[in-house]
Design a protein around this motif. Sequence first.
Motif, PDB file in Angstrom:
ATOM      1  N   VAL A  50      -4.151   7.985   1.915  1.00 42.16           N
ATOM      2  CA  VAL A  50      -4.560   6.934   2.844  1.00 42.16           C
ATOM      3  C   VAL A  50      -3.419   6.792   3.850  1.00 42.16           C
ATOM      4  O   VAL A  50      -2.269   6.644   3.453  1.00 42.16           O
ATOM      5  CB  VAL A  50      -4.811   5.591   2.120  1.00 42.16           C
ATOM      6  N   PRO A  51      -3.712   6.872   5.156  1.00 40.68           N
ATOM      7  CA  PRO A  51      -2.645   6.749   6.153  1.00 40.68           C
ATOM      8  C   PRO A  51      -1.848   5.453   5.985  1.00 40.68           C
ATOM      9  O   PRO A  51      -2.412   4.387   5.725  1.00 40.68           O
ATOM     10  CB  PRO A  51      -3.390   6.760   7.486  1.00 40.68           C
ATOM     11  N   ARG A  52      -0.544   5.570   6.137  1.00 38.90           N
ATOM     12  CA  ARG A  52       0.348   4.413   5.937  1.00 38.90           C
ATOM     13  C   ARG A  52       0.021   3.274   6.898  1.00 38.90           C
ATOM     14  O   ARG A  52      -0.005   2.117   6.494  1.00 38.90           O
ATOM     15  CB  ARG A  52       1.806   4.846   6.095  1.00 38.90           C
ATOM     16  N   ASN A  53      -0.229   3.584   8.175  1.00 46.05           N
ATOM     17  CA  ASN A  53      -0.508   2.499   9.122  1.00 46.05           C
ATOM     18  C   ASN A  53      -1.791   1.761   8.762  1.00 46.05           C
ATOM     19  O   ASN A  53      -1.943   0.586   9.055  1.00 46.05           O
ATOM     20  CB  ASN A  53      -0.520   3.000  10.561  1.00 46.05           C
ATOM     21  N   LEU A  54      -2.711   2.434   8.122  1.00 42.04           N
ATOM     22  CA  LEU A  54      -3.942   1.790   7.671  1.00 42.04           C
ATOM     23  C   LEU A  54      -3.637   0.806   6.540  1.00 42.04           C
ATOM     24  O   LEU A  54      -4.131  -0.321   6.529  1.00 42.04           O
ATOM     25  CB  LEU A  54      -4.927   2.865   7.201  1.00 42.04           C
ATOM     26  N   MET A  55      -2.788   1.215   5.606  1.00 38.35           N
ATOM     27  CA  MET A  55      -2.417   0.320   4.505  1.00 38.35           C
ATOM     28  C   MET A  55      -1.554  -0.846   4.985  1.00 38.35           C
ATOM     29  O   MET A  55      -1.704  -1.960   4.503  1.00 38.35           O
ATOM     30  CB  MET A  55      -1.703   1.096   3.410  1.00 38.35           C
ATOM     31  N   VAL A  56      -0.673  -0.586   5.936  1.00 40.51           N
ATOM     32  CA  VAL A  56       0.153  -1.666   6.484  1.00 40.51           C
ATOM     33  C   VAL A  56      -0.733  -2.692   7.168  1.00 40.51           C
ATOM     34  O   VAL A  56      -0.566  -3.902   6.990  1.00 40.51           O
ATOM     35  CB  VAL A  56       1.213  -1.103   7.457  1.00 40.51           C
ATOM     36  N   GLY A  57      -1.715  -2.240   7.936  1.00 39.77           N
ATOM     37  CA  GLY A  57      -2.634  -3.160   8.599  1.00 39.77           C
ATOM     38  C   GLY A  57      -3.456  -3.964   7.613  1.00 39.77           C
ATOM     39  O   GLY A  57      -3.672  -5.164   7.798  1.00 39.77           O
ATOM     40  N   ALA A  58      -3.909  -3.316   6.544  1.00 37.99           N
ATOM     41  CA  ALA A  58      -4.687  -4.026   5.531  1.00 37.99           C
ATOM     42  C   ALA A  58      -3.816  -5.045   4.805  1.00 37.99           C
ATOM     43  O   ALA A  58      -4.262  -6.153   4.494  1.00 37.99           O
ATOM     44  CB  ALA A  58      -5.277  -3.040   4.539  1.00 37.99           C
ATOM     45  N   ARG A  59      -2.567  -4.679   4.550  1.00 33.74           N
ATOM     46  CA  ARG A  59      -1.660  -5.586   3.836  1.00 33.74           C
ATOM     47  C   ARG A  59      -1.330  -6.817   4.660  1.00 33.74           C
ATOM     48  O   ARG A  59      -1.191  -7.918   4.117  1.00 33.74           O
ATOM     49  CB  ARG A  59      -0.385  -4.847   3.462  1.00 33.74           C
ATOM     50  N   THR A  60      -1.209  -6.676   5.964  1.00 35.40           N
ATOM     51  CA  THR A  60      -0.857  -7.828   6.798  1.00 35.40           C
ATOM     52  C   THR A  60      -1.974  -8.862   6.859  1.00 35.40           C
ATOM     53  O   THR A  60      -1.735  -9.988   7.291  1.00 35.40           O
ATOM     54  CB  THR A  60      -0.494  -7.397   8.230  1.00 35.40           C
ATOM     55  N   GLN A  61      -3.171  -8.511   6.422  1.00 36.25           N
ATOM     56  CA  GLN A  61      -4.284  -9.455   6.430  1.00 36.25           C
ATOM     57  C   GLN A  61      -4.205 -10.435   5.262  1.00 36.25           C
ATOM     58  O   GLN A  61      -4.943 -11.414   5.226  1.00 36.25           O
ATOM     59  CB  GLN A  61      -5.628  -8.723   6.367  1.00 36.25           C
ATOM     60  N   LEU A  62      -3.321 -10.172   4.293  1.00 37.46           N
ATOM     61  CA  LEU A  62      -3.243 -10.985   3.086  1.00 37.46           C
ATOM     62  C   LEU A  62      -1.951 -11.793   3.058  1.00 37.46           C
ATOM     63  O   LEU A  62      -0.911 -11.319   3.496  1.00 37.46           O
ATOM     64  CB  LEU A  62      -3.274 -10.089   1.843  1.00 37.46           C
ATOM     65  N   ASP A  63      -2.033 -12.993   2.500  1.00 34.68           N
ATOM     66  CA  ASP A  63      -0.802 -13.752   2.274  1.00 34.68           C
ATOM     67  C   ASP A  63      -0.173 -13.283   0.959  1.00 34.68           C
ATOM     68  O   ASP A  63      -0.724 -12.434   0.256  1.00 34.68           O
ATOM     69  CB  ASP A  63      -1.058 -15.258   2.286  1.00 34.68           C
ATOM     70  N   THR A  64       0.975 -13.823   0.610  1.00 37.58           N
ATOM     71  CA  THR A  64       1.721 -13.356  -0.562  1.00 37.58           C
ATOM     72  C   THR A  64       0.934 -13.546  -1.853  1.00 37.58           C
ATOM     73  O   THR A  64       0.918 -12.656  -2.707  1.00 37.58           O
ATOM     74  CB  THR A  64       3.070 -14.103  -0.662  1.00 37.58           C
ATOM     75  N   MET A  65       0.258 -14.661  -2.011  1.00 29.80           N
ATOM     76  CA  MET A  65      -0.517 -14.910  -3.235  1.00 29.80           C
ATOM     77  C   MET A  65      -1.669 -13.918  -3.361  1.00 29.80           C
ATOM     78  O   MET A  65      -1.952 -13.416  -4.444  1.00 29.80           O
ATOM     79  CB  MET A  65      -1.040 -16.353  -3.250  1.00 29.80           C
ATOM     80  N   GLN A  66      -2.339 -13.629  -2.257  1.00 30.64           N
ATOM     81  CA  GLN A  66      -3.429 -12.661  -2.283  1.00 30.64           C
ATOM     82  C   GLN A  66      -2.909 -11.261  -2.593  1.00 30.64           C
ATOM     83  O   GLN A  66      -3.551 -10.514  -3.318  1.00 30.64           O
ATOM     84  CB  GLN A  66      -4.165 -12.665  -0.947  1.00 30.64           C
ATOM     85  N   GLN A  67      -1.745 -10.911  -2.050  1.00 28.25           N
ATOM     86  CA  GLN A  67      -1.152  -9.607  -2.348  1.00 28.25           C
ATOM     87  C   GLN A  67      -0.833  -9.488  -3.831  1.00 28.25           C
ATOM     88  O   GLN A  67      -1.092  -8.452  -4.441  1.00 28.25           O
ATOM     89  CB  GLN A  67       0.120  -9.390  -1.531  1.00 28.25           C
ATOM     90  N   ARG A  68      -0.288 -10.528  -4.416  1.00 21.45           N
ATOM     91  CA  ARG A  68       0.026 -10.503  -5.851  1.00 21.45           C
ATOM     92  C   ARG A  68      -1.238 -10.339  -6.684  1.00 21.45           C
ATOM     93  O   ARG A  68      -1.270  -9.581  -7.637  1.00 21.45           O
ATOM     94  CB  ARG A  68       0.765 -11.767  -6.258  1.00 21.45           C
TER      95      ARG A  68
END
Length: 138
Positions: A50-68
């Motif tokens: 999965v392209p890194r920029n795609l994962m970075v963009g998806a990750r920025t959509q979540l706050d810290t609690m959602q990421q956890r």
Amino acid sequence: MDKRIQVTRRSFMAGVSMTALMPATGLAQTGIPFENFAARARAISGFDVVPRNLMVGARTQLDTMQQRAFVAGRTAARDVDKTVLKALYTGMHRPEGQPPERFAYAQALMYAAIEDTVNVPSYCGGVPGYWAEKPESA
């Protein structure tokens, strides 16, 4: 009386060292390593690459609690899983009541799933570089 601040080599190096450590401290507060997020995103998407920029963009959509919750794979986080999958497959984020934000549209997984038959709309008429080859009818 003229009071000047005397900067010694030691105080200068201490300041530079502290400045260099500050961004790392800010990133460490999230507690979610990018590698863990990426591994979970690859697992639920069904793609090994999965392209890194795609994962970075998806990750920025979540706050810290959602990421956890996402990295832990909690069953209560199914909405978060859907949010990440939508972002990975479309390369866009759709905030409530706002137009979509594109962050990696051409690398979206929706095109990787059908890459043998359909080209990404941003390319003109064929795979990149197709115009350099002789036409089949020639």
